[in-house]
Scaffold this motif. Structure first.
Motif, PDB file in Angstrom:
ATOM      1  N   MET A 273      79.997  38.155  87.024  1.00 24.50           N
ATOM      2  CA  MET A 273      80.254  39.522  86.984  1.00 24.50           C
ATOM      3  C   MET A 273      79.822  40.234  85.539  1.00 24.50           C
ATOM      4  O   MET A 273      80.496  39.464  84.497  1.00 24.50           O
ATOM      5  CB  MET A 273      81.603  40.210  87.262  1.00 24.50           C
ATOM      6  CG  MET A 273      81.908  41.389  86.996  1.00 24.50           C
ATOM      7  SD  MET A 273      83.294  42.262  87.927  1.00 24.50           S
ATOM      8  CE  MET A 273      82.671  43.376  89.000  1.00 24.50           C
ATOM      9  N   ILE A 274      79.299  40.944  85.242  1.00 18.62           N
ATOM     10  CA  ILE A 274      78.946  41.501  83.762  1.00 18.62           C
ATOM     11  C   ILE A 274      79.669  42.736  83.678  1.00 18.62           C
ATOM     12  O   ILE A 274      79.767  43.727  84.366  1.00 18.62           O
ATOM     13  CB  ILE A 274      77.501  41.793  83.577  1.00 18.62           C
ATOM     14  CG1 ILE A 274      76.840  40.432  83.672  1.00 18.62           C
ATOM     15  CG2 ILE A 274      77.182  42.655  82.294  1.00 18.62           C
ATOM     16  CD1 ILE A 274      75.047  40.769  83.636  1.00 18.62           C
ATOM     17  N   ASN A 275      80.508  43.073  82.413  1.00 17.41           N
ATOM     18  CA  ASN A 275      81.130  44.190  82.268  1.00 17.41           C
ATOM     19  C   ASN A 275      80.712  44.895  80.865  1.00 17.41           C
ATOM     20  O   ASN A 275      79.940  44.405  80.246  1.00 17.41           O
ATOM     21  CB  ASN A 275      82.934  43.695  81.814  1.00 17.41           C
ATOM     22  CG  ASN A 275      83.383  43.075  83.148  1.00 17.41           C
ATOM     23  OD1 ASN A 275      83.275  43.562  84.183  1.00 17.41           O
ATOM     24  ND2 ASN A 275      83.598  41.558  83.092  1.00 17.41           N
ATOM     25  N   GLU A 276      81.238  45.963  80.680  1.00 21.90           N
ATOM     26  CA  GLU A 276      81.012  46.792  79.460  1.00 21.90           C
ATOM     27  C   GLU A 276      81.405  45.850  78.230  1.00 21.90           C
ATOM     28  O   GLU A 276      82.370  45.303  78.272  1.00 21.90           O
ATOM     29  CB  GLU A 276      81.582  48.099  79.360  1.00 21.90           C
ATOM     30  CG  GLU A 276      80.963  49.178  80.272  1.00 21.90           C
ATOM     31  CD  GLU A 276      81.544  50.427  80.211  1.00 21.90           C
ATOM     32  OE1 GLU A 276      82.415  50.991  79.236  1.00 21.90           O
ATOM     33  OE2 GLU A 276      81.164  51.211  80.918  1.00 21.90           O
TER      34      GLU A 276
ATOM     35  N   VAL B 274      76.106  45.279  76.435  1.00 25.44           N
ATOM     36  CA  VAL B 274      76.292  46.107  77.616  1.00 25.44           C
ATOM     37  C   VAL B 274      76.981  47.387  77.160  1.00 25.44           C
ATOM     38  O   VAL B 274      78.234  47.172  76.704  1.00 25.44           O
ATOM     39  CB  VAL B 274      76.867  45.761  78.844  1.00 25.44           C
ATOM     40  CG1 VAL B 274      76.911  46.709  80.086  1.00 25.44           C
ATOM     41  CG2 VAL B 274      76.080  44.399  79.614  1.00 25.44           C
TER      42      VAL B 274
ATOM     43  N   ILE C 236      77.537  50.569  82.621  1.00 24.28           N
ATOM     44  CA  ILE C 236      77.313  50.017  83.809  1.00 24.28           C
ATOM     45  C   ILE C 236      76.814  51.238  84.693  1.00 24.28           C
ATOM     46  O   ILE C 236      77.591  52.249  84.915  1.00 24.28           O
ATOM     47  CB  ILE C 236      78.387  49.372  84.247  1.00 24.28           C
ATOM     48  CG1 ILE C 236      78.810  48.163  83.417  1.00 24.28           C
ATOM     49  CG2 ILE C 236      77.909  48.848  85.844  1.00 24.28           C
ATOM     50  CD1 ILE C 236      79.988  47.215  83.627  1.00 24.28           C
TER      51      ILE C 236
ATOM     52  N   SER D 229      77.177  48.460  89.130  1.00 23.59           N
ATOM     53  CA  SER D 229      76.352  47.411  88.580  1.00 23.59           C
ATOM     54  C   SER D 229      75.014  47.121  89.275  1.00 23.59           C
ATOM     55  O   SER D 229      74.428  45.661  89.327  1.00 23.59           O
ATOM     56  CB  SER D 229      77.554  46.095  88.783  1.00 23.59           C
ATOM     57  OG  SER D 229      78.415  46.082  88.369  1.00 23.59           O
ATOM     58  N   ARG D 230      74.372  48.290  89.606  1.00 26.31           N
ATOM     59  CA  ARG D 230      73.048  47.944  90.093  1.00 26.31           C
ATOM     60  C   ARG D 230      72.111  48.079  88.659  1.00 26.31           C
ATOM     61  O   ARG D 230      70.796  47.719  88.657  1.00 26.31           O
ATOM     62  CB  ARG D 230      72.773  49.060  91.003  1.00 26.31           C
ATOM     63  CG  ARG D 230      73.198  48.596  92.512  1.00 26.31           C
ATOM     64  CD  ARG D 230      72.817  49.395  93.596  1.00 26.31           C
ATOM     65  NE  ARG D 230      73.439  49.174  94.959  1.00 26.31           N
ATOM     66  CZ  ARG D 230      74.240  49.955  95.403  1.00 26.31           C
ATOM     67  NH1 ARG D 230      74.184  51.119  95.114  1.00 26.31           N
ATOM     68  NH2 ARG D 230      74.755  49.427  96.549  1.00 26.31           N
TER      69      ARG D 230
ATOM     70  N   TYR E  22      72.077  48.309  84.080  1.00 27.52           N
ATOM     71  CA  TYR E  22      72.891  48.301  82.805  1.00 27.52           C
ATOM     72  C   TYR E  22      72.082  48.922  81.672  1.00 27.52           C
ATOM     73  O   TYR E  22      71.023  49.005  81.558  1.00 27.52           O
ATOM     74  CB  TYR E  22      73.286  47.115  82.344  1.00 27.52           C
ATOM     75  CG  TYR E  22      73.782  46.217  83.407  1.00 27.52           C
ATOM     76  CD1 TYR E  22      75.216  46.225  83.429  1.00 27.52           C
ATOM     77  CD2 TYR E  22      73.391  45.515  84.502  1.00 27.52           C
ATOM     78  CE1 TYR E  22      75.926  45.330  84.497  1.00 27.52           C
ATOM     79  CE2 TYR E  22      74.055  44.946  85.636  1.00 27.52           C
ATOM     80  CZ  TYR E  22      75.298  44.870  85.585  1.00 27.52           C
ATOM     81  OH  TYR E  22      76.007  44.062  86.567  1.00 27.52           O
TER      82      TYR E  22
ATOM     83  N   THR F 295      69.669  44.745  87.570  1.00 26.34           N
ATOM     84  CA  THR F 295      70.405  43.325  87.491  1.00 26.34           C
ATOM     85  C   THR F 295      69.565  42.188  87.005  1.00 26.34           C
ATOM     86  O   THR F 295      70.113  41.254  86.300  1.00 26.34           O
ATOM     87  CB  THR F 295      71.323  43.468  88.597  1.00 26.34           C
ATOM     88  OG1 THR F 295      72.004  44.688  88.786  1.00 26.34           O
ATOM     89  CG2 THR F 295      72.116  42.086  88.907  1.00 26.34           C
TER      90      THR F 295
END
Length: 74
Positions: A1-4, A27, A30, A34-35, A37, A56
């Motif tokens: 999972m990618i976060n701010e 990032v 978002i 999360s589709r 960034y 993504t």
């Protein structure tokens, strides 16, 4: 999972933005659960090179066993 504020790696060249595959960005937003960034790419000196809206499949998270590689801007 990618976060701010996570660091991510660009998976393809983006010559129109001066970016190359492997460039590392941060990032900053978002989109749509999360589709997509918003990613800021900058120099180590703090100069913003580009801000790009990316899907993504255009980025990946930085791995724990990876190190940064430096290239000079044209």
């Amino acid at each position: 999972m990618i976060n701010e504020l996570d660091l991510v790696v660009l998976l393809n060249d983006m010559p129109d933005k001066g970016l190359r595959k492997g460039d590392v960005g941060t990032v900053v937003m978002i989109h749509d659960m999360s589709r997509g960034y918003e990613v800021e790419f900058s120099t180590f000196g703090g100069l913003t090179i580009a801000v790009a809206t990316l899907a993504t499949n255009a980025i990946r998270a930085v791995g724990r066993r990876e190190i940064a590689h430096v290239r000079e801007l044209a």
